[in-house]
Scaffold this active site. Structure first.
Site, PDB file in Angstrom:
ATOM      1  N   CYS A 157      61.135  45.164  -0.143  1.00 13.67           N
ATOM      2  CA  CYS A 157      60.517  44.369   0.926  1.00 13.67           C
ATOM      3  C   CYS A 157      59.015  44.601   1.022  1.00 13.67           C
ATOM      4  CB  CYS A 157      61.199  44.669   2.257  1.00 13.67           C
ATOM      5  SG  CYS A 157      61.106  46.414   2.701  1.00 13.67           S
ATOM      6  N   ARG A 201      58.432  35.030   1.859  1.00  9.35           N
ATOM      7  CA  ARG A 201      58.404  35.165   3.314  1.00  9.35           C
ATOM      8  C   ARG A 201      57.804  33.905   3.934  1.00  9.35           C
ATOM      9  NH1 ARG A 201      58.360  40.294   5.586  1.00  9.35           N
ATOM     10  NH2 ARG A 201      58.607  39.127   7.520  1.00  9.35           N
ATOM     11  N   ARG A 226      57.460  42.013  16.676  1.00  6.33           N
ATOM     12  CA  ARG A 226      57.833  43.210  15.890  1.00  6.33           C
ATOM     13  C   ARG A 226      57.791  44.396  16.844  1.00  6.33           C
ATOM     14  NH1 ARG A 226      55.718  44.989   9.990  1.00  6.33           N
ATOM     15  NH2 ARG A 226      57.345  43.485   9.539  1.00  6.33           N
ATOM     16  N   ASP A 272      63.743  50.403  -0.469  1.00 13.57           N
ATOM     17  CA  ASP A 272      62.733  50.339   0.597  1.00 13.57           C
ATOM     18  C   ASP A 272      62.199  51.763   0.794  1.00 13.57           C
ATOM     19  OD1 ASP A 272      61.166  49.591   2.782  1.00 13.57           O
ATOM     20  OD2 ASP A 272      62.842  49.511   4.201  1.00 13.57           O
ATOM     21  N   HIS A 283      65.885  43.521  10.205  1.00 14.56           N
ATOM     22  CA  HIS A 283      64.707  42.769   9.728  1.00 14.56           C
ATOM     23  C   HIS A 283      65.198  41.444   9.132  1.00 14.56           C
ATOM     24  CE1 HIS A 283      60.747  41.960   8.540  1.00 14.56           C
ATOM     25  NE2 HIS A 283      60.534  42.864   7.602  1.00 14.56           N
ATOM     26  N   GLN A 340      63.056  39.170   6.757  1.00 17.07           N
ATOM     27  CA  GLN A 340      62.962  39.699   5.396  1.00 17.07           C
ATOM     28  C   GLN A 340      64.168  39.247   4.570  1.00 17.07           C
ATOM     29  OE1 GLN A 340      60.407  41.679   3.925  1.00 17.07           O
ATOM     30  NE2 GLN A 340      61.578  41.047   2.138  1.00 17.07           N
TER      31      GLN A 340
END
Ligand code: CP
Ligand code: NVA
Length: 304
Positions: free
Chosen positions: A258, A286, A102, A218, A129, A132
């Protein structure tokens, strides 16, 4: 597929197969646990930003299939500062069977992949991402049975998550409708690269959610943008996902986020905790989606 840096690393068929594998692993895990498909395999998890879901879901996904994951935080590695990214990639690749990272700058994940002898997984960059989006796809699939032809409406800041949802929409054949304030819309380069005709960009959230099957939002302030908080909090309130906005969506619409959520900002408690919300199923997914990804990337490698 050697690395997973972008959703476009998967073809439509590969995405479909990965989601089926995720469903199978999820069912199996809940019934009796998963067999040790990745026995003896290890995953290096390199984080330059905080995380709850990404870190825990990758670590437990490895553990469930007999593998091992270890965490490296921002202060330990100093990616590109204490040590060149090319060197970090080759050192970690000598120890572990895969690297999940990340990062802030998307170039850093590309650089890791360029030099790494083992698969690199993008656990979020400022650009996208993709992990996700895999869990999002799984959650939508569970709700509707297929993705093709659905309308996905994204409301809020056009950010890393939005870009991966655009890629997902193209691969899965969903209509993608985005409502963001002026100055916070998807960049032209991303839209040109996507080259997708089922994208609607508007400043009007009501228009975006009209008859949509999936409403997604988000944070208004992504990690690394904290100094813009005050400015953003002035612009974004009309883009809140609330009960009033939801009335314009399809009657069977689901709501995704998310997470982490800023309740009272981009989403109300009423919607986040309401009957149409799937946000915790989405967070759980996830684990299952990434387990399928890890098995796909690592199962054929020799043990070591
Ligand atoms: N959604 C997500 O990536 O959460 P974390 O930042 O907690 O990993
Ligand atoms: N857009 C958010 C996503 C967090 C999972 C961020 O980058 O902070």
């Amino acid at each position: 597929m050697k690395h997973f840096l972008h959703l476009y690393d998967l073809s439509s068929d590969e995405l479909h197969n990965l989601l089926q594998e995720a469903i199978a692993l999820k069912t199996e895990y809940k019934k009796s646990g998963n067999p040790p498909l990745l026995k003896g395999k290890s995953l290096a998890m390199l984080f330059m930003k905080p995380s709850l879901r990404t870190r825990v879901s990758f670590e437990l996904a490895m553990q469930h299939v007999g593998g091992y994951a270890f965490y490296l935080g921002p202060s330990e590695v100093g990616l590109g500062q204490r040590e060149a990214i090319a060197d970090v990639a080759r050192v970690l690749g000598g120890y572990a069977h895969a690297i999940m990272a990340r990062v802030f700058d998307h170039e850093h994940i590309l650089e890791l992949a360029k030099w790494s002898p083992v698969p690199v997984i993008n656990g979020l960059s400022d650009y996208n991402h993709p992990c996700q989006a895999l869990a999002d796809a799984l959650t939508i699939l569970e709700a509707f049975g297929s993705l093709d032809g659905l309308k996905l409406a994204y409301i809020g800041d056009s950010n890393n998550v939005t870009r991966s949802l655009l890629s997902l929409s193209k691969i899965a054949g969903m209509i993608f409708s985005v409502a963001s304030p002026e100055g916070f819309t998807l960049d032209e380069e991303t839209l040109e690269q996507a080259d997708y005709d089922k994208v609607e960009i508007t400043y009007n959230p009501t228009q975006a959610v009209k008859d949509a099957h999936v409403i997604y939002t988000d944070t208004w302030v992504s990690m690394g943008q904290e100094e813009e908080t005050e400015k953003r909090r002035k612009v974004f309130p009309p883009y809140q996902v609330n009960a009033q906005l939801l009335k314009h969506a399809a009657s069977n619409a689901i709501v995704l986020h998310c997470l982490p959520a800023h309740r009272g900002d981009e989403i109300t408690d009423e919607v986040a905790d309401g009957p149409q919300s799937r946000i915790f199923q989405q967070a759980e997914n996830r684990l299952h989606a990434q387990k399928a990804l890890l098995v796909k990337l690592l199962a054929e490698l020799p043990e070591g």
